[in-house]
Write a protein that holds these residues in place. Sequence first.
Motif, PDB file in Angstrom:
ATOM      1  N   VAL A 119       0.849  -1.194   0.000  1.00 22.79           N
ATOM      2  CA  VAL A 119       0.000   0.000   0.000  1.00 22.79           C
ATOM      3  C   VAL A 119       0.882   1.241   0.000  1.00 22.79           C
ATOM      4  CG1 VAL A 119      -1.650   1.344   1.342  1.00 22.79           C
ATOM      5  CG2 VAL A 119      -1.931  -1.138   1.146  1.00 22.79           C
ATOM      6  N   GLY A 120       0.615   2.162  -0.920  1.00 23.30           N
ATOM      7  CA  GLY A 120       1.388   3.390  -1.010  1.00 23.30           C
ATOM      8  C   GLY A 120       2.621   3.295  -1.883  1.00 23.30           C
ATOM      9  N   GLU A 121       2.965   2.099  -2.317  1.00 21.18           N
ATOM     10  CA  GLU A 121       4.155   1.914  -3.162  1.00 21.18           C
ATOM     11  C   GLU A 121       3.770   2.053  -4.629  1.00 21.18           C
ATOM     12  OE1 GLU A 121       7.425  -1.590  -4.312  1.00 21.18           O
ATOM     13  OE2 GLU A 121       5.761  -2.014  -2.949  1.00 21.18           O
ATOM     14  N   ILE A 122       4.630   2.731  -5.395  1.00 24.90           N
ATOM     15  CA  ILE A 122       4.471   2.814  -6.845  1.00 24.90           C
ATOM     16  C   ILE A 122       5.765   2.317  -7.472  1.00 24.90           C
ATOM     17  CG2 ILE A 122       4.183   4.346  -8.835  1.00 24.90           C
ATOM     18  CD1 ILE A 122       2.452   6.130  -7.097  1.00 24.90           C
ATOM     19  N   ARG A 123       5.649   1.322  -8.337  1.00 20.12           N
ATOM     20  CA  ARG A 123       6.847   0.704  -8.900  1.00 20.12           C
ATOM     21  C   ARG A 123       6.809   0.744 -10.425  1.00 20.12           C
ATOM     22  NH1 ARG A 123       8.373  -5.303  -7.010  1.00 20.12           N
ATOM     23  NH2 ARG A 123       7.642  -4.334  -5.065  1.00 20.12           N
ATOM     24  N   GLU A 124       7.915   1.165 -11.020  1.00 20.69           N
ATOM     25  CA  GLU A 124       8.040   1.169 -12.477  1.00 20.69           C
ATOM     26  C   GLU A 124       8.885  -0.021 -12.898  1.00 20.69           C
ATOM     27  OE1 GLU A 124       9.036   4.184 -16.213  1.00 20.69           O
ATOM     28  OE2 GLU A 124       9.203   4.883 -14.135  1.00 20.69           O
ATOM     29  N   VAL A 125       8.408  -0.735 -13.905  1.00 19.53           N
ATOM     30  CA  VAL A 125       9.068  -1.957 -14.355  1.00 19.53           C
ATOM     31  C   VAL A 125       9.275  -1.887 -15.862  1.00 19.53           C
ATOM     32  CG1 VAL A 125       8.927  -4.474 -14.513  1.00 19.53           C
ATOM     33  CG2 VAL A 125       8.002  -3.291 -12.502  1.00 19.53           C
ATOM     34  N   ALA A 126      10.500  -2.125 -16.307  1.00 14.73           N
ATOM     35  CA  ALA A 126      10.788  -2.237 -17.734  1.00 14.73           C
ATOM     36  C   ALA A 126      10.642  -3.704 -18.124  1.00 14.73           C
ATOM     37  CB  ALA A 126      12.190  -1.740 -18.036  1.00 14.73           C
ATOM     38  N   ILE A 127       9.667  -3.987 -18.966  1.00 15.58           N
ATOM     39  CA  ILE A 127       9.459  -5.366 -19.417  1.00 15.58           C
ATOM     40  C   ILE A 127      10.492  -5.728 -20.477  1.00 15.58           C
ATOM     41  CG2 ILE A 127       7.825  -6.931 -20.524  1.00 15.58           C
ATOM     42  CD1 ILE A 127       5.584  -5.313 -19.204  1.00 15.58           C
ATOM     43  N   ASN A 128      10.715  -4.810 -21.412  1.00 10.84           N
ATOM     44  CA  ASN A 128      11.822  -4.909 -22.353  1.00 10.84           C
ATOM     45  C   ASN A 128      12.138  -3.497 -22.829  1.00 10.84           C
ATOM     46  OD1 ASN A 128       9.979  -4.318 -24.506  1.00 10.84           O
ATOM     47  ND2 ASN A 128       9.460  -6.495 -24.659  1.00 10.84           N
ATOM     48  N   SER A 129      12.908  -3.361 -23.889  1.00  8.75           N
ATOM     49  CA  SER A 129      13.362  -2.035 -24.314  1.00  8.75           C
ATOM     50  C   SER A 129      12.241  -1.151 -24.841  1.00  8.75           C
ATOM     51  CB  SER A 129      14.445  -2.175 -25.387  1.00  8.75           C
ATOM     52  OG  SER A 129      13.945  -2.883 -26.518  1.00  8.75           O
ATOM     53  N   SER A 130      11.107  -1.737 -25.213  1.00  3.79           N
ATOM     54  CA  SER A 130      10.030  -0.944 -25.796  1.00  3.79           C
ATOM     55  C   SER A 130       8.740  -0.980 -24.983  1.00  3.79           C
ATOM     56  CB  SER A 130       9.728  -1.417 -27.222  1.00  3.79           C
ATOM     57  OG  SER A 130       9.343  -2.779 -27.227  1.00  3.79           O
ATOM     58  N   ILE A 131       8.706  -1.750 -23.901  1.00  2.00           N
ATOM     59  CA  ILE A 131       7.488  -1.892 -23.101  1.00  2.00           C
ATOM     60  C   ILE A 131       7.814  -1.668 -21.635  1.00  2.00           C
ATOM     61  CG2 ILE A 131       5.571  -3.411 -22.468  1.00  2.00           C
ATOM     62  CD1 ILE A 131       6.173  -5.051 -24.981  1.00  2.00           C
ATOM     63  N   SER A 132       7.009  -0.842 -20.994  1.00  2.95           N
ATOM     64  CA  SER A 132       7.178  -0.620 -19.561  1.00  2.95           C
ATOM     65  C   SER A 132       5.811  -0.514 -18.912  1.00  2.95           C
ATOM     66  CB  SER A 132       7.990   0.657 -19.289  1.00  2.95           C
ATOM     67  OG  SER A 132       7.284   1.796 -19.741  1.00  2.95           O
ATOM     68  N   MET A 133       5.802  -0.631 -17.589  1.00  5.09           N
ATOM     69  CA  MET A 133       4.558  -0.461 -16.850  1.00  5.09           C
ATOM     70  C   MET A 133       4.860   0.206 -15.517  1.00  5.09           C
ATOM     71  SD  MET A 133       3.715  -4.377 -15.605  1.00  5.09           S
ATOM     72  CE  MET A 133       4.899  -5.354 -14.681  1.00  5.09           C
ATOM     73  N   VAL A 134       3.870   0.954 -15.036  1.00  4.11           N
ATOM     74  CA  VAL A 134       3.935   1.551 -13.716  1.00  4.11           C
ATOM     75  C   VAL A 134       2.823   0.904 -12.897  1.00  4.11           C
ATOM     76  CG1 VAL A 134       3.859   3.673 -12.367  1.00  4.11           C
ATOM     77  CG2 VAL A 134       4.783   3.715 -14.694  1.00  4.11           C
ATOM     78  N   VAL A 135       3.190   0.285 -11.783  1.00  6.43           N
ATOM     79  CA  VAL A 135       2.253  -0.492 -10.987  1.00  6.43           C
ATOM     80  C   VAL A 135       1.901   0.276  -9.720  1.00  6.43           C
ATOM     81  CG1 VAL A 135       1.808  -2.715  -9.886  1.00  6.43           C
ATOM     82  CG2 VAL A 135       3.319  -2.592 -11.876  1.00  6.43           C
ATOM     83  N   ASN A 136       0.623   0.429  -9.466  1.00  6.84           N
ATOM     84  CA  ASN A 136       0.150   1.134  -8.275  1.00  6.84           C
ATOM     85  C   ASN A 136       0.317   0.251  -7.043  1.00  6.84           C
ATOM     86  OD1 ASN A 136      -0.942   3.101  -6.669  1.00  6.84           O
ATOM     87  ND2 ASN A 136      -2.943   3.139  -7.661  1.00  6.84           N
ATOM     88  N   GLY A 137       0.207   0.889  -5.877  1.00  2.00           N
ATOM     89  CA  GLY A 137       0.284   0.139  -4.635  1.00  2.00           C
ATOM     90  C   GLY A 137      -0.878  -0.822  -4.472  1.00  2.00           C
ATOM     91  N   ASN A 138      -0.698  -1.794  -3.580  1.00  2.00           N
ATOM     92  CA  ASN A 138      -1.727  -2.787  -3.297  1.00  2.00           C
ATOM     93  C   ASN A 138      -2.156  -3.529  -4.563  1.00  2.00           C
ATOM     94  OD1 ASN A 138      -3.482  -4.208  -1.572  1.00  2.00           O
ATOM     95  ND2 ASN A 138      -5.176  -2.827  -2.030  1.00  2.00           N
ATOM     96  N   SER A 139      -1.166  -3.870  -5.387  1.00  2.00           N
ATOM     97  CA  SER A 139      -1.435  -4.605  -6.628  1.00  2.00           C
ATOM     98  C   SER A 139      -0.645  -5.902  -6.628  1.00  2.00           C
ATOM     99  CB  SER A 139      -1.028  -3.769  -7.851  1.00  2.00           C
ATOM    100  OG  SER A 139      -1.764  -2.573  -7.935  1.00  2.00           O
ATOM    101  N   LYS A 140      -1.185  -6.890  -7.318  1.00  2.00           N
ATOM    102  CA  LYS A 140      -0.493  -8.167  -7.462  1.00  2.00           C
ATOM    103  C   LYS A 140      -0.646  -8.658  -8.894  1.00  2.00           C
ATOM    104  CE  LYS A 140      -0.031 -12.822  -5.512  1.00  2.00           C
ATOM    105  NZ  LYS A 140      -0.538 -13.786  -4.503  1.00  2.00           N
ATOM    106  N   LEU A 141       0.467  -9.004  -9.488  1.00  2.00           N
ATOM    107  CA  LEU A 141       0.460  -9.529 -10.842  1.00  2.00           C
ATOM    108  C   LEU A 141       1.650 -10.455 -11.010  1.00  2.00           C
ATOM    109  CD1 LEU A 141       2.884  -7.748 -12.344  1.00  2.00           C
ATOM    110  CD2 LEU A 141       1.096  -6.015 -12.342  1.00  2.00           C
ATOM    111  N   THR A 142       1.613 -11.221 -12.081  1.00  2.00           N
ATOM    112  CA  THR A 142       2.762 -12.035 -12.438  1.00  2.00           C
ATOM    113  C   THR A 142       3.215 -11.637 -13.831  1.00  2.00           C
ATOM    114  OG1 THR A 142       1.315 -13.806 -13.265  1.00  2.00           O
ATOM    115  CG2 THR A 142       2.109 -13.980 -10.984  1.00  2.00           C
TER     116      THR A 142
END
Length: 316
Positions: A119-142
Amino acid sequence: MTDAISATAIQWVLRQRDGDMQATDWTAFTEWLEADPKHLTAYDRVLEADDDLATVGQKLTPASDGNRDPDESVAANDNGGGLLSRWPAFGALAAVLLAFVVFWPASPSPQFATLQTEVGEIREVAINSSISMVVNGNSKLTLDKESATVRMQHGEATYRVNSPEPGALRVEIDSLVLVDYGTVFNVIRDDDNLRVAVIEGAVMIDPQGSEILVTAGEQIKMQLKDKTLMRSDVELDAVLAWQGRQLLFEDRPVAEVIDDIERNFGTRISVSDNVSDQNVSGVISLENGEATVITDVAAILGSTAQKTEAGWIIGN
């Protein structure tokens, strides 16, 4: 080039792909092309693709609803058939800013890694060189980076894709699959609902069936059980406000406001019937903390908030 022009070009190709264009449709299509050089550019972008792209496009994009009028002016040429000879690259429909939402079984993979935010955490993830995502807090994914596949279990994420390849990103929500093409969109998944808001480009929902096109500035809210949905306009600043730890509401139903607050704080809020049918406008700073935010929202609703063991109750 505007999203509206690109979306209209896509609709034309969908109608031509269906093969039922009448003489009046071809005339209208010609008039649309001649009205603005940007129209031809957008249309060419849909058609200009190599054989590989055409093959992918044919797999991802079915015939469209011939009853839909794209942009109030609609299609050209007395030859209502012969699509393959006149428009040889029409199968490469995906060569525009598009995201396709398709229903197919999720394929298993042994390489999925779990990503869970607090909760309250925001995380940015680079999936590869052309795709990225920003994940909101209190989230779960694989996430399987090799296949660029994300399975959302709950929470919120913004996906950004800058790739010439259709289907570069795959987002799975149960049996519902979002296959992206060069666009930016936000996904919220909770127990019962899915919200997809498009920031750039367009999203095609169920291309093998109802073919619902959603363009930038629009949002689809879908019931996960029966796949019923509602379409609405959405403020783009409001879609991404959570990345700055804010929530922006403009005449939003109380239920959606409560959903967003619950998700961001990982809590449960019950709302009494006498305030549940209201709409809410305002700006909420999540930095103020759970108690302050919920108390302030209750005040906006002309009510009070009470903390319980199960969460919160808003009512009179």
